[in-house]
Structures are given as structure tokens and as C-alpha cells.
Design an enzyme around this catalytic site. Structure first.
Site, PDB file in Angstrom:
ATOM      1  N   LYS A 110       0.817  -1.212   0.000  1.00 57.08           N
ATOM      2  CA  LYS A 110       0.000   0.000   0.000  1.00 57.08           C
ATOM      3  C   LYS A 110       0.855   1.269   0.000  1.00 57.08           C
ATOM      4  O   LYS A 110       2.065   1.223   0.245  1.00 57.08           O
ATOM      5  CB  LYS A 110      -0.931  -0.031   1.220  1.00 57.08           C
ATOM      6  CG  LYS A 110      -1.948  -1.190   1.172  1.00 57.08           C
ATOM      7  CD  LYS A 110      -2.958  -1.082   2.296  1.00 57.08           C
ATOM      8  CE  LYS A 110      -3.970  -2.221   2.233  1.00 57.08           C
ATOM      9  NZ  LYS A 110      -5.025  -2.066   3.262  1.00 57.08           N
ATOM     10  N   TYR A 114     -12.575  -2.147  -3.672  1.00 57.90           N
ATOM     11  CA  TYR A 114     -13.095  -2.205  -2.301  1.00 57.90           C
ATOM     12  C   TYR A 114     -14.620  -2.076  -2.248  1.00 57.90           C
ATOM     13  O   TYR A 114     -15.164  -1.702  -1.202  1.00 57.90           O
ATOM     14  CB  TYR A 114     -12.449  -1.115  -1.452  1.00 57.90           C
ATOM     15  CG  TYR A 114     -11.044  -1.462  -0.974  1.00 57.90           C
ATOM     16  CD1 TYR A 114     -10.807  -2.579  -0.176  1.00 57.90           C
ATOM     17  CD2 TYR A 114      -9.953  -0.649  -1.290  1.00 57.90           C
ATOM     18  CE1 TYR A 114      -9.540  -2.892   0.277  1.00 57.90           C
ATOM     19  CE2 TYR A 114      -8.668  -0.952  -0.844  1.00 57.90           C
ATOM     20  CZ  TYR A 114      -8.477  -2.079  -0.048  1.00 57.90           C
ATOM     21  OH  TYR A 114      -7.214  -2.384   0.410  1.00 57.90           O
ATOM     22  N   ASN A 127      -2.034   0.266   6.681  1.00 53.95           N
ATOM     23  CA  ASN A 127      -1.553  -1.002   7.257  1.00 53.95           C
ATOM     24  C   ASN A 127      -0.667  -1.795   6.297  1.00 53.95           C
ATOM     25  O   ASN A 127      -0.541  -3.000   6.407  1.00 53.95           O
ATOM     26  CB  ASN A 127      -2.719  -1.829   7.811  1.00 53.95           C
ATOM     27  CG  ASN A 127      -3.687  -2.283   6.752  1.00 53.95           C
ATOM     28  OD1 ASN A 127      -3.584  -1.887   5.587  1.00 53.95           O
ATOM     29  ND2 ASN A 127      -4.634  -3.113   7.127  1.00 53.95           N
ATOM     30  N   GLU A 133      -9.632 -10.965  -7.386  1.00 55.85           N
ATOM     31  CA  GLU A 133      -8.714  -9.821  -7.220  1.00 55.85           C
ATOM     32  C   GLU A 133      -7.553  -9.898  -8.213  1.00 55.85           C
ATOM     33  O   GLU A 133      -7.131  -8.873  -8.760  1.00 55.85           O
ATOM     34  CB  GLU A 133      -8.230  -9.771  -5.766  1.00 55.85           C
ATOM     35  CG  GLU A 133      -9.381  -9.447  -4.816  1.00 55.85           C
ATOM     36  CD  GLU A 133      -9.002  -9.473  -3.333  1.00 55.85           C
ATOM     37  OE1 GLU A 133      -7.824  -9.758  -3.003  1.00 55.85           O
ATOM     38  OE2 GLU A 133      -9.896  -9.203  -2.518  1.00 55.85           O
TER      39      GLU A 133
HETATM   40  P1  CMP Z   1      -7.570  -4.408   3.753  1.00 56.33           P
HETATM   41  O1  CMP Z   1      -7.173  -5.783   4.126  1.00 56.33           O
HETATM   42  O2  CMP Z   1      -6.973  -3.864   2.506  1.00 56.33           O
HETATM   43  O3  CMP Z   1      -9.170  -4.343   3.627  1.00 56.33           O
HETATM   44  C1  CMP Z   1      -9.905  -3.162   3.882  1.00 56.33           C
HETATM   45  C2  CMP Z   1      -9.066  -2.039   4.395  1.00 56.33           C
HETATM   46  O4  CMP Z   1      -9.767  -0.985   5.014  1.00 56.33           O
HETATM   47  C3  CMP Z   1      -8.136  -2.543   5.475  1.00 56.33           C
HETATM   48  O5  CMP Z   1      -7.160  -3.405   4.936  1.00 56.33           O
HETATM   49  C4  CMP Z   1      -7.633  -1.220   6.060  1.00 56.33           C
HETATM   50  O6  CMP Z   1      -6.587  -0.665   5.275  1.00 56.33           O
HETATM   51  C5  CMP Z   1      -8.867  -0.312   5.888  1.00 56.33           C
HETATM   52  N1  CMP Z   1      -9.550   0.011   7.130  1.00 56.33           N
HETATM   53  C6  CMP Z   1      -9.625   1.232   7.674  1.00 56.33           C
HETATM   54  N2  CMP Z   1     -10.347   1.215   8.791  1.00 56.33           N
HETATM   55  C7  CMP Z   1     -10.739  -0.060   8.982  1.00 56.33           C
HETATM   56  C8  CMP Z   1     -11.523  -0.704   9.986  1.00 56.33           C
HETATM   57  N3  CMP Z   1     -12.062  -0.038  11.026  1.00 56.33           N
HETATM   58  N4  CMP Z   1     -11.708  -2.042   9.852  1.00 56.33           N
HETATM   59  C9  CMP Z   1     -11.204  -2.726   8.798  1.00 56.33           C
HETATM   60  N5  CMP Z   1     -10.466  -2.147   7.819  1.00 56.33           N
HETATM   61  C10 CMP Z   1     -10.235  -0.826   7.917  1.00 56.33           C
END
Ligand code: CMP
Length: 139
Positions: A10, A50, A113, A127
Site C-alpha cells: 500500500k 473495495y 496497514n 482480485e
Molecule cells: P484491507 O485488508 O486492505 O481491507 C480493507 C481495508 O480498510 C483494510 O485493509 C484497512 O486498510 C482499511 N480500514 C480502515 N479502517 C478499517 C476498519 N475499522 N476495519 C477494517 N479495515 C479498515
């Protein structure tokens, strides 16, 4: 069985020049990079990727973050690739991630993250097809 999963390094990680460090952790966990490209996602691409989260309160911020800089999208291959990748990534929230995982070591926050990984074989196939042509993937 040897399977494939989809990974995104990311913008928080590409910004900090961590593409190699993150990829080394994936490879160290027994995953092989069988496709990889660095791209700037458009808003439409991020919203589509998403779409399952579009009703969530964090959706708009998440899309803005994912287009805030380049990402590296990858196809990873290995024994039980989805589970293997999820184990090395660690929990979504780095505060809850196990020691030695990518998110524990590198992530900045639950949003920034550092990595995405598919959560099932079915979603991995969807994906991978969202970002890669078959001709771009080779063992
Ligand atoms: P990802 O695994 O890419 O899937 C959804 C993304 O939303 C997650 O990683 C985070 O980068 C982002 N995100 C931000 N806030 C939240 C949250 N409260 N719970 C889950 N995902 C979140």
C-alpha cells in the site's frame, strides 16, 4: 496444495521505500512473486476493488488513502498461499498483529496497514483478474 493469492503493497509502504523489505518478508514466508507491477490506482479502480466495503464508515478515507501514492500489486504463489500470506501479514489493525508480521513491523495504523491480502481462494481469483492479464503471470 500450491495456490495463488493477491497482494497489495500500500501507499504508506511504497512512500517509505519498503517495497523490497515487504517483498522479502513475503518471500521469507515461502511465497513466490509470480507477477508484480507498480501502479497509481485511479479512484474508480480503488472504489471497484473495495466495493464490498462501500457502506462502511471508513470507505471514503480508505479510497483516498489507496490513491494517495503508488501501490505494488502482486500475485503470490505457494503452499496454501492465502493462509500463508495472511499469517505473515498479521492482523488488520497493527495494534493486534503478532510480533514479526509485516503489519506489526511496518504498519502505521489500521488504515495505513502496509499490505492487503486476499481472504479466500475465491476472492484471490477475483482480485488477481481485477489487476492482471493471464499473460502477465508466470511461475
Ligand atoms: P484491507 O485488508 O486492505 O481491507 C480493507 C481495508 O480498510 C483494510 O485493509 C484497512 O486498510 C482499511 N480500514 C480502515 N479502517 C478499517 C476498519 N475499522 N476495519 C477494517 N479495515 C479498515
Amino acid at each position: 496444495a500450491v495456490t495463488r493469492t493477491f497482494s497489495i503493497i500500500k501507499p504508506d509502504a511504497t512512500r517509505r521505500n519498503l517495497t523490497g523489505a515487504v517483498t522479502a518478508m513475503l518471500e521469507g514466508a515461502g511465497l513466490r512473486v509470480v507477477a508484480s507491477k507498480r501502479i497509481q490506482m485511479t479512484r474508480a479502480m480503488a472504489e471497484g476493488f473495495y466495493a464490498v466495503h462501500r457502506e462502511r464508515p471508513f470507505f471514503n478515507d480508505l479510497v483516498a488513502f489507496m490513491i494517495s501514492g503508488p501501490v505494488v500489486v502482486q500475485v503470490l504463489e505457494g503452499e496454501d498461499a492465502v493462509a500463508r500470506n495472511r499469517a505473515i501479514m498479521g492482523a488488520t489493525n497493527p495494534a493486534n498483529a503478532d510480533e514479526g508480521t509485516i503489519r506489526k513491523v511496518h504498519a502505521e495504523s489500521i488504515e495505513a496497514n502496509s499490505v492487503h491480502g486476499s481472504d479466500s481462494d475465491e476472492n484471490a481469483a477475483i482480485e488477481i483478474a481485477y489487476f492482471f492479464a493471464q499473460t502477465e503471470i508466470t511461475g
